[in-house]
Design a protein around this motif. Structure first.
Motif, PDB file in Angstrom:
ATOM      1  N   TRP A 139      28.216  51.405  43.152  1.00 26.16           N
ATOM      2  CA  TRP A 139      28.061  49.712  43.025  1.00 26.16           C
ATOM      3  C   TRP A 139      28.612  49.765  41.603  1.00 26.16           C
ATOM      4  O   TRP A 139      28.122  50.260  40.543  1.00 26.16           O
ATOM      5  CB  TRP A 139      26.663  49.389  43.151  1.00 26.16           C
ATOM      6  N   ILE A 140      29.411  49.091  41.353  1.00 27.00           N
ATOM      7  CA  ILE A 140      30.467  48.582  40.008  1.00 27.00           C
ATOM      8  C   ILE A 140      30.632  47.413  39.971  1.00 27.00           C
ATOM      9  O   ILE A 140      30.355  46.534  40.854  1.00 27.00           O
ATOM     10  CB  ILE A 140      31.506  49.503  39.925  1.00 27.00           C
ATOM     11  N   GLY A 141      31.111  46.792  38.731  1.00 23.19           N
ATOM     12  CA  GLY A 141      31.704  45.579  38.538  1.00 23.19           C
ATOM     13  C   GLY A 141      32.955  45.769  39.175  1.00 23.19           C
ATOM     14  O   GLY A 141      33.865  46.534  38.902  1.00 23.19           O
ATOM     15  N   TRP A 142      33.242  44.553  39.754  1.00 27.86           N
ATOM     16  CA  TRP A 142      34.535  44.655  40.716  1.00 27.86           C
ATOM     17  C   TRP A 142      35.893  44.713  39.654  1.00 27.86           C
ATOM     18  O   TRP A 142      35.926  43.811  39.005  1.00 27.86           O
ATOM     19  CB  TRP A 142      34.678  43.250  41.525  1.00 27.86           C
ATOM     20  N   GLU A 143      36.628  45.926  40.146  1.00 32.79           N
ATOM     21  CA  GLU A 143      37.573  46.220  39.541  1.00 32.79           C
ATOM     22  C   GLU A 143      37.526  46.433  37.988  1.00 32.79           C
ATOM     23  O   GLU A 143      38.589  46.181  37.345  1.00 32.79           O
ATOM     24  CB  GLU A 143      38.775  45.153  39.688  1.00 32.79           C
ATOM     25  N   GLU A 150      40.458  39.231  35.065  1.00 36.31           N
ATOM     26  CA  GLU A 150      41.213  38.404  36.257  1.00 36.31           C
ATOM     27  C   GLU A 150      40.361  37.312  36.679  1.00 36.31           C
ATOM     28  O   GLU A 150      40.633  36.053  36.898  1.00 36.31           O
ATOM     29  CB  GLU A 150      41.748  39.293  37.316  1.00 36.31           C
ATOM     30  N   GLN A 151      39.187  37.568  37.000  1.00 39.37           N
ATOM     31  CA  GLN A 151      38.020  36.412  37.470  1.00 39.37           C
ATOM     32  C   GLN A 151      37.968  35.523  36.248  1.00 39.37           C
ATOM     33  O   GLN A 151      37.745  34.363  36.598  1.00 39.37           O
ATOM     34  CB  GLN A 151      36.841  37.233  37.600  1.00 39.37           C
ATOM     35  N   LEU A 152      37.616  35.961  35.153  1.00 41.79           N
ATOM     36  CA  LEU A 152      37.406  34.840  34.063  1.00 41.79           C
ATOM     37  C   LEU A 152      38.841  34.190  33.823  1.00 41.79           C
ATOM     38  O   LEU A 152      38.556  32.610  33.649  1.00 41.79           O
ATOM     39  CB  LEU A 152      37.439  35.602  32.593  1.00 41.79           C
ATOM     40  N   GLY A 162      32.984  30.783  39.498  1.00 47.79           N
ATOM     41  CA  GLY A 162      33.347  32.224  39.100  1.00 47.79           C
ATOM     42  C   GLY A 162      32.095  33.078  39.767  1.00 47.79           C
ATOM     43  O   GLY A 162      30.948  32.537  40.082  1.00 47.79           O
ATOM     44  N   PRO A 163      32.334  34.635  39.410  1.00 43.01           N
ATOM     45  CA  PRO A 163      31.190  35.370  39.932  1.00 43.01           C
ATOM     46  C   PRO A 163      30.204  35.758  38.974  1.00 43.01           C
ATOM     47  O   PRO A 163      29.347  36.622  39.075  1.00 43.01           O
ATOM     48  CB  PRO A 163      32.281  36.554  40.367  1.00 43.01           C
ATOM     49  N   PHE A 164      30.041  34.883  37.978  1.00 39.00           N
ATOM     50  CA  PHE A 164      29.302  35.308  36.812  1.00 39.00           C
ATOM     51  C   PHE A 164      27.842  34.450  36.969  1.00 39.00           C
ATOM     52  O   PHE A 164      27.638  33.778  37.411  1.00 39.00           O
ATOM     53  CB  PHE A 164      29.832  34.549  35.360  1.00 39.00           C
ATOM     54  N   VAL A 165      26.743  35.431  36.411  1.00 39.58           N
ATOM     55  CA  VAL A 165      25.686  35.099  36.530  1.00 39.58           C
ATOM     56  C   VAL A 165      25.259  33.768  35.739  1.00 39.58           C
ATOM     57  O   VAL A 165      25.638  33.658  34.631  1.00 39.58           O
ATOM     58  CB  VAL A 165      24.584  35.943  35.855  1.00 39.58           C
ATOM     59  N   GLY A 288      45.645  37.269  42.552  1.00 38.14           N
ATOM     60  CA  GLY A 288      45.846  37.976  43.554  1.00 38.14           C
ATOM     61  C   GLY A 288      47.022  38.837  43.947  1.00 38.14           C
ATOM     62  O   GLY A 288      47.102  39.359  45.167  1.00 38.14           O
ATOM     63  N   ARG A 289      47.818  39.162  43.082  1.00 43.11           N
ATOM     64  CA  ARG A 289      48.864  40.132  42.936  1.00 43.11           C
ATOM     65  C   ARG A 289      48.600  41.574  42.947  1.00 43.11           C
ATOM     66  O   ARG A 289      49.249  42.409  43.697  1.00 43.11           O
ATOM     67  CB  ARG A 289      49.785  39.670  41.996  1.00 43.11           C
ATOM     68  N   LEU A 290      47.470  41.995  42.253  1.00 44.05           N
ATOM     69  CA  LEU A 290      47.138  43.253  42.155  1.00 44.05           C
ATOM     70  C   LEU A 290      46.388  43.755  43.264  1.00 44.05           C
ATOM     71  O   LEU A 290      45.403  43.444  43.742  1.00 44.05           O
ATOM     72  CB  LEU A 290      46.427  43.496  40.689  1.00 44.05           C
ATOM     73  N   PRO A 291      46.776  45.072  43.635  1.00 45.43           N
ATOM     74  CA  PRO A 291      45.900  45.298  44.957  1.00 45.43           C
ATOM     75  C   PRO A 291      44.736  46.082  44.698  1.00 45.43           C
ATOM     76  O   PRO A 291      44.508  46.501  43.287  1.00 45.43           O
ATOM     77  CB  PRO A 291      47.027  46.365  45.532  1.00 45.43           C
TER      78      PRO A 291
END
Length: 300
Positions: A139-143, A150-152, A162-165, A288-291
């Motif tokens: 279990w890690i922080g995504w990517e 990228e999410q920020l 967003g995915p932040f608490v 969404g470009r980076l795999p």
């Protein structure tokens, strides 16, 4: 055959040196924000980091405070972008205490240095929960670091959740943020340099213009990477290795122009994780470009 690789490295170094000395460094046009960064160029300075111990939150908050004291811009927000350490489970017994310590420290700073914004604070914490990564088998922080940047950027560009608490006002980004300045936790930002960097990015000649298909920047700059210099080393850090590889140290790294071959010749370069990101340009070109699970470096 054995000499092929070291000789090729030497040839590249010599050619780069000759080009650097024959072509003058490019000085980008910039705006002089005499009264500070204006509201239409609102900026967030963010430090991606990990909450790994009880000292992590207070130490990271102290670094954030130093950045603010050196660059007390009213239209700049200072954020910690954090993850927990990798774990075999989604949650660990220490998680809640680590997050609470970081939140308490930032709330203390916000009480000392309030802002006029009603919806968000000057110092904020953007924290993610762990997600299971099949490639890492834990279990890690995504990517990792690249993923949370990228999410920020997506959060700022789309004005979403967003995915932040959700930590209330302490986790709310300021609306209309145009630029994101990302620094490592051990990077120092000299006084006034945040305003200078935004002044370069905000100049009309440097504004990024994506191509019609949105796949690349055809004019201007989506990323600005400033010159990074090594400070004067502490006595215990003075070693032969440091002398060979740390570069020219000093307390005034901005007294001379610095040349980088690819940036001077092609107006392009290799981003190494510290610099200014144009939020909308980055979101347009890279969202969404980076795999997933295939980008190994979190900086390069």
């Amino acid at each position: 055959m054995l000499l092929l690789f070291p000789v090729s490295e030497a040839v590249v170094a010599v050619v780069n040196r000759l080009i650097s000395e024959s072509s003058r460094p490019i000085h980008l046009a910039r705006l002089a924000f005499a009264s500070g960064i204006p509201a239409e160029h609102r900026t967030m300075l963010v430090v991606p980091a990990m909450l790994t111990s009880a000292k992590s939150g207070p130490e990271l908050a102290h670094h954030l405070l130093l950045h603010y004291l050196a660059n007390p811009e009213p239209n700049a927000q200072f954020a910690l972008l954090t993850d927990y350490a990798d774990a075999a489970t989604e949650h660990t017994p220490e998680d809640a205490a680590l997050l609470a310590a970081a939140v308490a420290e930032l709330e203390r700073l916000n009480a000392l240095y309030p802002t006029d914004l009603q919806t968000s604070a000057r110092f904020i914490l953007l924290h993610r929960q762990r997600r299971y990564a099949p490639s890492e088998r834990c279990w890690i922080g995504w990517e990792r670091k690249r993923g949370k940047l990228e999410q920020l950027i997506a959060l700022l560009a789309e004005d979403g959740v967003g995915p932040f608490v959700d930590l209330g006002r302490t986790s709310q980004s300021a609306p209309g943020t145009q630029y994101l300045v990302t620094l490592d936790s051990d990077t120092r930002l000299p006084p006034g340099r945040l305003r200078d960097l935004v002044g370069v990015a905000a100049h009309p000649h440097n504004l990024p213009y994506p191509s019609a298909d949105g796949r690349r920047i055809q004019r201007g700059y989506g990323i600005l990477q400033p010159h990074v210099a090594t400070p004067l080393p502490a006595p215990e850090d003075v070693t032969l290795f440091h002398w060979l590889f740390a570069g020219q140290p000093g307390i005034d790294p901005y007294s001379a122009a610095s040349s980088e071959v690819y940036q001077d010749v092609f107006s392009e370069g290799t981003f190494t994780g510290k610099g200014l990101l144009h939020v909308k340009a980055m979101h347009t070109v890279l969202n969404g470009r980076l795999p997933q699970s295939q980008v190994l470096s979190h900086d390069l």
